[in-house]
Design an enzyme around this catalytic site. Structure first.
Site, PDB file in Angstrom:
ATOM      1  CB  SER A  79       5.694  -6.602  -5.123  1.00  0.00           C
ATOM      2  OG  SER A  79       4.841  -6.288  -4.168  1.00  0.00           O
TER       3      SER A  79
HETATM    4  N1  SAH Z   1       0.088  -4.966  -6.950  1.00  0.00           N
HETATM    5  C1  SAH Z   1       0.587  -3.585  -7.003  1.00  0.00           C
HETATM    6  C2  SAH Z   1       1.346  -3.082  -5.812  1.00  0.00           C
HETATM    7  C3  SAH Z   1       0.923  -1.797  -5.273  1.00  0.00           C
HETATM    8  S1  SAH Z   1       1.615  -1.343  -3.707  1.00  0.00           S
HETATM    9  C4  SAH Z   1       1.182  -3.229  -8.086  1.00  0.00           C
HETATM   10  O1  SAH Z   1       1.374  -4.394  -9.021  1.00  0.00           O
HETATM   11  O2  SAH Z   1       1.444  -2.345  -8.456  1.00  0.00           O
HETATM   12  C5  SAH Z   1      -0.060  -1.501  -2.825  1.00  0.00           C
HETATM   13  C6  SAH Z   1      -1.227  -0.578  -3.047  1.00  0.00           C
HETATM   14  O3  SAH Z   1      -1.968  -0.997  -1.995  1.00  0.00           O
HETATM   15  C7  SAH Z   1      -0.887   0.915  -3.136  1.00  0.00           C
HETATM   16  O4  SAH Z   1      -1.138   1.107  -4.565  1.00  0.00           O
HETATM   17  C8  SAH Z   1      -1.781   1.441  -1.881  1.00  0.00           C
HETATM   18  O5  SAH Z   1      -2.213   2.628  -2.634  1.00  0.00           O
HETATM   19  C9  SAH Z   1      -2.827   0.143  -1.969  1.00  0.00           C
HETATM   20  N2  SAH Z   1      -3.745   0.430  -0.775  1.00  0.00           N
HETATM   21  C10 SAH Z   1      -3.191   0.426   0.444  1.00  0.00           C
HETATM   22  N3  SAH Z   1      -3.995   0.407   1.500  1.00  0.00           N
HETATM   23  C11 SAH Z   1      -5.228  -0.006   0.762  1.00  0.00           C
HETATM   24  C12 SAH Z   1      -6.802   0.044   1.042  1.00  0.00           C
HETATM   25  N4  SAH Z   1      -7.274  -0.065   2.170  1.00  0.00           N
HETATM   26  N5  SAH Z   1      -7.579  -0.405   0.078  1.00  0.00           N
HETATM   27  C13 SAH Z   1      -6.936  -0.567  -1.254  1.00  0.00           C
HETATM   28  N6  SAH Z   1      -5.835  -0.461  -1.556  1.00  0.00           N
HETATM   29  C14 SAH Z   1      -4.953   0.206  -0.854  1.00  0.00           C
END
Ligand code: SAH
Length: 216
Positions: free
Chosen positions: A64
């Site tokens: 983000s």
């Molecule tokens: N906070 C992270 C943002 C990652 S984007 C950062 O700083 O990089 C959101 C993430 O959520 C992705 O990596 C995606 O794979 C994960 N995600 C999506 N659905 C999910 C689920 N059901 N359980 C765990 N992770 C999930």
């Protein structure tokens, strides 16, 4: 780019993107000033690490925009003794920011390669008060529940019941909620009597929370 250049870009990001937009919590600002965001993205994206936008982290996922990370963290009101449950570890950047503020962070990611990369990034950043797991965030992480703080970086269409169940009385759950495209930023607070208070705080665009663990 030299380390001092990144330090300057990071300080400018804190002033122009966070302070200027109303992020006030001094602990959150200090955490955003200290975590080296450029260490959490690949070399190609490093020059853009402090830009006012999300960045790709592979597997169709994004880290983000700095402001969104700071805003959600401020909404979560993390105290030094709090344990945090994070859904969507991604590259581990938000995890590192939370780890600066909390006693411990438990973070779940459904894509194993991302979780492994996050583990490397966090170790290199010297962050030790985190535990990562590959799993489905829809289920939360009952083993360590209840949590005073739960945060999700991916959007479900509705607030998952498992997450509100794993919230402490007085605890806060901050997450985007809605279908693909745009969602509402929501904070759910569990009242002392167990009832839930829901606040809508603005419109955001997040990747979806996907059911199940990714399998090749
Ligand atoms: N906070 C992270 C943002 C990652 S984007 C950062 O700083 O990089 C959101 C993430 O959520 C992705 O990596 C995606 O794979 C994960 N995600 C999506 N659905 C999910 C689920 N059901 N359980 C765990 N992770 C999930």
């Amino acid at each position: 780019m030299k380390s001092a250049d990144f330090d300057n870009l990071r300080e400018r990001m804190v002033q122009r993107q966070l302070v200027a937009r109303g992020v006030r919590d001094s602990r959150v600002l200090a955490a955003m000033s200290s975590v080296r965001r450029h260490d959490f993205v690949d070399a190609r994206n490093q020059p853009a690490a402090y830009d006012d936008r999300p960045l790709p982290i592979g597997f169709g996922q994004t880290i983000s925009q700095p402001y969104i990370v700071a805003w959600m963290t401020e909404l979560l009101q993390v105290g030094p003794q709090d344990c945090v449950l994070e859904i969507g570890t991604g590259c581990g950047y938000q995890t590192a920011v939370l780890a600066r503020l909390a006693r411990h962070v438990y973070s779940i990611e459904r894509i194993a390669e991302l979780s492994q990369q996050a583990a490397l990034n966090l170790a290199r950043a010297g962050v030790t008060n985190v535990t990562l797991e590959v799993g489905d965030g829809y289920e939360g992480w009952p083993e360590h529940a209840p949590y005073p703080c739960i945060i999700s970086a991916a959007a479900p269409s509705d607030v998952p019941e498992a997450l509100t169940r794993q919230l402490d009385p007085g605890g806060r759950l901050v997450l985007p909620v809605g279908g693909r495209g745009f969602q509402g930023m929501v904070r759910v607070t569990k009242q002392p009597d167990g009832s839930l208070k829901r606040e809508y705080l603005g419109t955001v665009a997040f990747v979806p929370l996907v059911h199940g663990v990714e399998r090749e």
